[in-house]
Scaffold this motif. Structure first.
Motif, PDB file in Angstrom:
ATOM      1  N   ASN A 100       3.649  -1.575  -7.144  1.00  0.00           N
ATOM      2  CA  ASN A 100       3.682  -2.107  -5.772  1.00  0.00           C
ATOM      3  C   ASN A 100       3.683  -3.637  -5.749  1.00  0.00           C
ATOM      4  O   ASN A 100       2.927  -4.284  -6.456  1.00  0.00           O
ATOM      5  CB  ASN A 100       2.452  -1.598  -5.009  1.00  0.00           C
ATOM      6  N   VAL A 101       4.560  -4.186  -4.926  1.00  0.00           N
ATOM      7  CA  VAL A 101       4.479  -5.593  -4.536  1.00  0.00           C
ATOM      8  C   VAL A 101       4.073  -5.526  -3.074  1.00  0.00           C
ATOM      9  O   VAL A 101       4.823  -4.991  -2.250  1.00  0.00           O
ATOM     10  CB  VAL A 101       5.836  -6.306  -4.714  1.00  0.00           C
ATOM     11  N   ALA A 102       2.865  -6.020  -2.788  1.00  0.00           N
ATOM     12  CA  ALA A 102       2.288  -5.770  -1.460  1.00  0.00           C
ATOM     13  C   ALA A 102       3.209  -6.259  -0.356  1.00  0.00           C
ATOM     14  O   ALA A 102       3.780  -7.352  -0.455  1.00  0.00           O
ATOM     15  CB  ALA A 102       0.927  -6.444  -1.351  1.00  0.00           C
ATOM     16  N   ASP A 103       3.335  -5.450   0.678  1.00  0.00           N
ATOM     17  CA  ASP A 103       4.105  -5.826   1.851  1.00  0.00           C
ATOM     18  C   ASP A 103       3.534  -7.145   2.400  1.00  0.00           C
ATOM     19  O   ASP A 103       2.328  -7.270   2.612  1.00  0.00           O
ATOM     20  CB  ASP A 103       3.964  -4.707   2.896  1.00  0.00           C
ATOM     21  N   ARG A 104       4.415  -8.128   2.596  1.00  0.00           N
ATOM     22  CA  ARG A 104       3.964  -9.483   2.938  1.00  0.00           C
ATOM     23  C   ARG A 104       3.196  -9.519   4.264  1.00  0.00           C
ATOM     24  O   ARG A 104       2.146 -10.151   4.374  1.00  0.00           O
ATOM     25  CB  ARG A 104       5.185 -10.407   2.993  1.00  0.00           C
ATOM     26  N   LYS A 105       3.736  -8.800   5.267  1.00  0.00           N
ATOM     27  CA  LYS A 105       3.081  -8.816   6.578  1.00  0.00           C
ATOM     28  C   LYS A 105       1.689  -8.168   6.489  1.00  0.00           C
ATOM     29  O   LYS A 105       0.718  -8.662   7.063  1.00  0.00           O
ATOM     30  CB  LYS A 105       3.955  -8.043   7.590  1.00  0.00           C
ATOM     31  N   LEU A 106       1.630  -7.080   5.712  1.00  0.00           N
ATOM     32  CA  LEU A 106       0.348  -6.386   5.544  1.00  0.00           C
ATOM     33  C   LEU A 106      -0.643  -7.298   4.811  1.00  0.00           C
ATOM     34  O   LEU A 106      -1.818  -7.396   5.193  1.00  0.00           O
ATOM     35  CB  LEU A 106       0.584  -5.082   4.767  1.00  0.00           C
TER      36      LEU A 106
END
Ligand SMILES: [Zn+2]
Length: 342
Positions: A261-267
């Motif tokens: 996973n590459v964390a969702d930026r908005k999250l």
């Protein structure tokens, strides 16, 4: 912190695929907190007040690393495979417990003693295939009569204890700490949020239970609640592992060198804001070597915004993890704001 509950979670046995004991603690505790529960086909425990379309899911894996019996020899000694990422060096001459239909069996891991080793052998790491489990059986028939079977799960009978002023030590802190955190979040849970104890995280490149459940439920976002590698001891430098005990929740932006996973930026930006609102310090992590359940959810369906929030733990993937109670408490504070906002 409710140390009685934490001790019960740590001392419960839940080698991957045999998480039943942990699952029943979670189910009972969720029910006590007024939530509805279900156990799905894969052994995941789900708890919620109400659930509709695209829920928010917080998942904490219930399973732990351990061993499994693969052969019983004619003298009654057992050979085993490793379940999950275990360093063979942590197995040498450990006490073990074996879960059988007839109850728990005690044993020890045996190997050749140093007196008999050749000079070269003493310098080498003894692999787990050169070890065996001694359960005190007289022979194979006796071992079978004691209840051991091919496929019996083996774990470590480490007692949980508190250490220093605010630390705790125990087995399976990865990830009974996550289980503890979702149980705390169960109090005053908003609608359409699912708290989930997941199965079989330790045995796949990425977690199996989180994947099957999230595929079915199609969450609007997924937060893995887990532990991470603390580097604050004499054998690690901050550039090896920058996380430290007592410095707040760890937010994993990248898992498994971006293969996971590459964390969702908005999250991720949201989580940073929630931390400010909750007034908790955070530690940011870019992880090369490991992954969490977030890595098994982010690319399902059309893509599910996913991130891992965790508690730094020393000696992770051994039977003596060490963690800080303030990190557990501040992770709960942060996630409480998160579930009220996402
Ligand atoms: Zn974990």
């Amino acid at each position: 912190m409710d140390y009685d509950l934490m001790a019960r979670l740590s001392e419960a046995d839940g080698v991957s695929s045999q998480e039943g004991e942990v699952a029943s603690i979670l189910e009972n505790e969720f029910k006590k907190r007024g939530l509805k529960t279900e156990v799905d086909n894969f052994g995941n425990v789900l708890a919620y007040k109400s659930v509709g379309k695209n829920p928010l899911i917080l998942g904490a894996h219930m399973d732990e690393i351990g061993l499994m019996v693969k052969h019983i020899d004619e003298k009654g000694f057992l050979r085993f495979i490793k379940i999950g990422g275990i360093d063979d060096r942590t197995l040498v001459n450990q006490q073990v417990v074996i879960r059988t239909q007839k109850g728990l069996l005690k044993g020890v891991i045996g190997m050749k003693p140093p007196h008999i080793m050749k000079e070269e052998e003493r310098k080498c790491v003894v692999g787990h295939t050169s070890m065996f489990i001694d359960i005190g059986a007289e022979n194979e028939k006796d071992a079978l009569a004691m209840g051991v079977e091919i496929g019996s799960a083996v774990s470590f009978p480490t007692l949980f204890f508190r250490m220093g002023k605010k630390l705790m030590c125990g087995k399976a802190l990865d990830n009974r700490i996550g289980c503890y955190i979702i149980l705390e979040l169960a109090r005053n849970l908003p609608d359409n949020v699912i708290l989930m104890g997941t199965s079989q995280e330790e045995v796949s490149v990425f977690g199996k239970g989180a994947m099957t459940a999230s595929y079915r439920l199609e969450p609007r976002a997924f937060i893995a609640v887990d532990t991470s590698v603390a580097g604050d001891h004499p054998e690690l430098k901050p550039d090896d592992a920058p996380l430290a005990l007592g410095k707040g929740p760890c937010i994993a932006l990248v898992e498994a060198g971006a293969r996971g996973n590459v964390a969702d930026r908005k999250l991720a930006q949201g989580i940073f804001q929630f931390a400010k609102k909750a007034k908790v310090p955070i530690q940011i992590e870019v992880f090369d070597g490991g992954a969490t359940d977030a890595s098994s959810v982010y690319n399902l369906r059309g893509g599910i915004p996913s991130i891992a929030v965790g508690v730094a733990t020393r000696y992770i993937h051994s039977s003596v993890g060490v963690a800080h109670e303030e990190d557990v408490e501040s992770t709960i504070k942060l996630l409480r704001v998160a579930i009220g906002s996402l």
